[in-house]
Design a protein around this motif. Structure first.
Motif: not given
Length: 289
Positions: A42-62
């Motif tokens: 739960e800890l590592f998934m939350f961190v990866s979602l906030v720090a990697i996945t969501q920023p990656l999706a936004i920055l890549t589409t931008q």
């Protein structure tokens, strides 16, 4: 204060608020029996979602938008707030319902299984999932594209904050809807509420250990923010009751899968002979037992 800062405060307050209610009502102490394995996942998934996945999706589409379609940046920024909100409901929440529903198929189940392996409900397991489940979620990428088109600012902040508050509340061990069902004057109101948004009663049913008790519905109740999608597409099951047991039967039989296998399948595989987290493994089906 800019919209992003305000969003972080709202979402952080929702997490803290629901967590405090879990402790204040002693629901957490009584029902959440998490292991170190659960905590790491739960800890590592939350961190990866906030720090990697969501920023990656936004920055890549931008970046893709600025490279391929620079003339479209903020092209829809003049839209009214309600039009933007409606498109976000379709582009993010409806697609998440469809992605969630598809993830219960044999092909995608291993990427979503981690969310159901928790033997408890709590705000702490809201974002518990496989890393690639979120990375492949269409809604994240569509949201990134909509932000590029001008759906940012207060509209997106309001939408996301409202959505996450509802989702956190649906996973919370504090069943906020339970006392409201007992107030006769609120029956008509709650009839509407439970058909529009996800509540603990409807979402707990989705996490039930079994469907055989008449309460569980792990083959339905897929809605995240809006339960209305389940009502429209015929996957809704409403009982105003809560399943006695949460989790997966194969974990109760064979023991927990290691957190790395749950988070990083198919890069790493389970060592269990009977496991959905290995190629050729078996997906447990209570109807075939």
């Amino acid at each position: 204060m800019d919209p992003m800062q305000f969003q972080n405060i709202l979402i952080g307050s929702a997490i803290v608020g629901f967590a405090l209610m879990e402790f204040a009502t002693r629901r957490y102490q009584a029902t959440v029996k998490a292991t170190a394995n659960d905590t790491k996942l739960e800890l590592f998934m939350f961190v990866s979602l906030v720090a990697i996945t969501q920023p990656l999706a936004i920055l890549t589409t931008q970046h893709a938008g600025q490279t391929l379609f620079p003339q479209w940046q903020d092209a829809l920024a003049h839209w009214s707030w309600w039009a933007m909100f409606g498109v976000l409901l379709l582009g993010d929440d409806l697609t998440q319902y469809l992605w969630h529903r598809a993830s219960h198929s044999p092909l995608l189940w291993p990427l979503h299984r981690a969310h159901h392996s928790a033997q408890y409900m709590s705000v702490r397991m809201t974002f518990r999932n496989n890393f690639f489940y979120y990375l492949m979620m269409p809604g994240l990428w569509i949201a990134g594209a909509l932000l590029y088109l001008g759906f940012g600012g207060w509209v997106y902040v309001t939408y996301l904050s409202l959505k996450l508050t509802i989702i956190l509340g649906a996973h919370c061990s504090w069943r906020w809807d339970e006392p409201l069902y007992k107030i006769k004057a609120l029956h008509p109101v709650m009839w509407v509420v439970e058909r529009i948004i996800s509540t603990p009663a409807t979402h707990w049913a989705h996490h039930a250990l079994t469907n055989k008790d008449g309460i569980g519905n792990y083959t339905g109740n897929f809605g995240n923010m809006l339960f209305f999608w389940d009502v429209i597409f015929g996957t809704a099951h409403i009982t105003r009751k809560y399943p006695e047991h949460i989790g997966l039967m194969d974990d109760r039989i064979h023991g927990q899968e290691h957190w790395t296998h749950q988070m990083f399948y198919p890069v790493v595989h389970s060592r269990r002979a009977d496991s959905a987290l290995r190629f050729g493994g078996t997906i447990y089906d209570e109807n075939k037992q």
